[in-house]
Design a protein around this motif. Sequence first.
Motif, PDB file in Angstrom:
ATOM      1  N   ALA A   1      12.575   2.545  -8.534  1.00  0.00           N
ATOM      2  CA  ALA A   1      12.493   1.987  -7.181  1.00  0.00           C
ATOM      3  C   ALA A   1      13.128   2.953  -6.174  1.00  0.00           C
ATOM      4  N   TYR A   2      14.195   3.628  -6.584  1.00  0.00           N
ATOM      5  CA  TYR A   2      14.851   4.577  -5.683  1.00  0.00           C
ATOM      6  C   TYR A   2      13.976   5.802  -5.413  1.00  0.00           C
ATOM      7  N   ASP A   3      13.235   6.266  -6.434  1.00  0.00           N
ATOM      8  CA  ASP A   3      12.282   7.360  -6.223  1.00  0.00           C
ATOM      9  C   ASP A   3      11.240   6.955  -5.184  1.00  0.00           C
ATOM     10  N   ILE A   4      10.737   5.740  -5.338  1.00  0.00           N
ATOM     11  CA  ILE A   4       9.710   5.220  -4.428  1.00  0.00           C
ATOM     12  C   ILE A   4      10.285   5.069  -3.028  1.00  0.00           C
ATOM     13  N   LYS A   5      11.483   4.503  -2.938  1.00  0.00           N
ATOM     14  CA  LYS A   5      12.161   4.323  -1.650  1.00  0.00           C
ATOM     15  C   LYS A   5      12.314   5.658  -0.940  1.00  0.00           C
ATOM     16  N   ASP A   6      12.795   6.671  -1.652  1.00  0.00           N
ATOM     17  CA  ASP A   6      12.998   7.989  -1.056  1.00  0.00           C
ATOM     18  C   ASP A   6      11.688   8.585  -0.545  1.00  0.00           C
ATOM     19  N   ALA A   7      10.608   8.418  -1.304  1.00  0.00           N
ATOM     20  CA  ALA A   7       9.303   8.954  -0.890  1.00  0.00           C
ATOM     21  C   ALA A   7       8.793   8.235   0.355  1.00  0.00           C
ATOM     22  N   ILE A   8       8.954   6.919   0.399  1.00  0.00           N
ATOM     23  CA  ILE A   8       8.508   6.155   1.569  1.00  0.00           C
ATOM     24  C   ILE A   8       9.368   6.497   2.779  1.00  0.00           C
ATOM     25  N   ASP A   9      10.672   6.596   2.578  1.00  0.00           N
ATOM     26  CA  ASP A   9      11.574   6.960   3.682  1.00  0.00           C
ATOM     27  C   ASP A   9      11.182   8.310   4.273  1.00  0.00           C
TER      28      ASP A   9
ATOM     29  N   ARG B   1       0.832  -1.200   0.000  1.00  0.00           N
ATOM     30  CA  ARG B   1       0.000   0.000   0.000  1.00  0.00           C
ATOM     31  C   ARG B   1       0.871   1.255   0.000  1.00  0.00           C
ATOM     32  N   GLY B   2       1.970   1.225   0.745  1.00  0.00           N
ATOM     33  CA  GLY B   2       2.876   2.367   0.756  1.00  0.00           C
ATOM     34  C   GLY B   2       3.461   2.644  -0.611  1.00  0.00           C
ATOM     35  N   VAL B   3       3.877   1.587  -1.307  1.00  0.00           N
ATOM     36  CA  VAL B   3       4.422   1.739  -2.660  1.00  0.00           C
ATOM     37  C   VAL B   3       3.340   2.247  -3.605  1.00  0.00           C
ATOM     38  N   MET B   4       2.151   1.665  -3.511  1.00  0.00           N
ATOM     39  CA  MET B   4       1.078   2.095  -4.403  1.00  0.00           C
ATOM     40  C   MET B   4       0.657   3.538  -4.126  1.00  0.00           C
ATOM     41  N   ASP B   5       0.647   3.950  -2.868  1.00  0.00           N
ATOM     42  CA  ASP B   5       0.305   5.343  -2.563  1.00  0.00           C
ATOM     43  C   ASP B   5       1.271   6.297  -3.251  1.00  0.00           C
ATOM     44  N   VAL B   6       2.558   5.954  -3.231  1.00  0.00           N
ATOM     45  CA  VAL B   6       3.557   6.792  -3.904  1.00  0.00           C
ATOM     46  C   VAL B   6       3.280   6.832  -5.407  1.00  0.00           C
TER      47      VAL B   6
END
Length: 119
Positions: A24-32, A9-14
Motif C-alpha cells: 500500500a505504501y508503494d502505491i501511495k508513493d506512486a500516486i502522491d 482507477r489511480g490505484v489500478m493504474d499503479v
Amino acid sequence: MGTLGDLERGVMDVLWDADEALTAYDIKDAIDADRGRDMAATTVLTVLSRLEKKGFVAPDKSVRPHRYRAVGSRAEHQAELMHEVLGDAGDRTAVLARFVGGVSAEEAAYLRDLLARAS
C-alpha cells in the motif's frame, strides 16, 4: 468487474504499470508523485479492500506488509467495459457504427483482421 472510481482507477493504474506486487505504501508513493499531493496510507488500504471485493486485486497476506497485484490486465478491464456498454445499449448496431466511425484507417484494418480470425 464494473467501473472504477477516480481513486480506484489511480490505484489500478499503479498496479497495472507495476512489474511486481506492491505494498500500500508503494502505491501511495506512486500516486502522491503522480498527483502531487499526500494521500493517507489508510485511504489506499481502504481502496485496496474495495478493489479486492470487486475482484480487481489479489493480496498476498503471507508477508508483511501485505502486497497487492492486479488480477487482470488494463486491456482486459477496458474490453469488459466495452462489452458492458454494448450490453446496456438499446441499439447495439448504432453503438457499433458510431464506434467504428471514430477509428482510424489503421485501427479499422486491425479490427477487420481480428474479425476475420474470429470467424
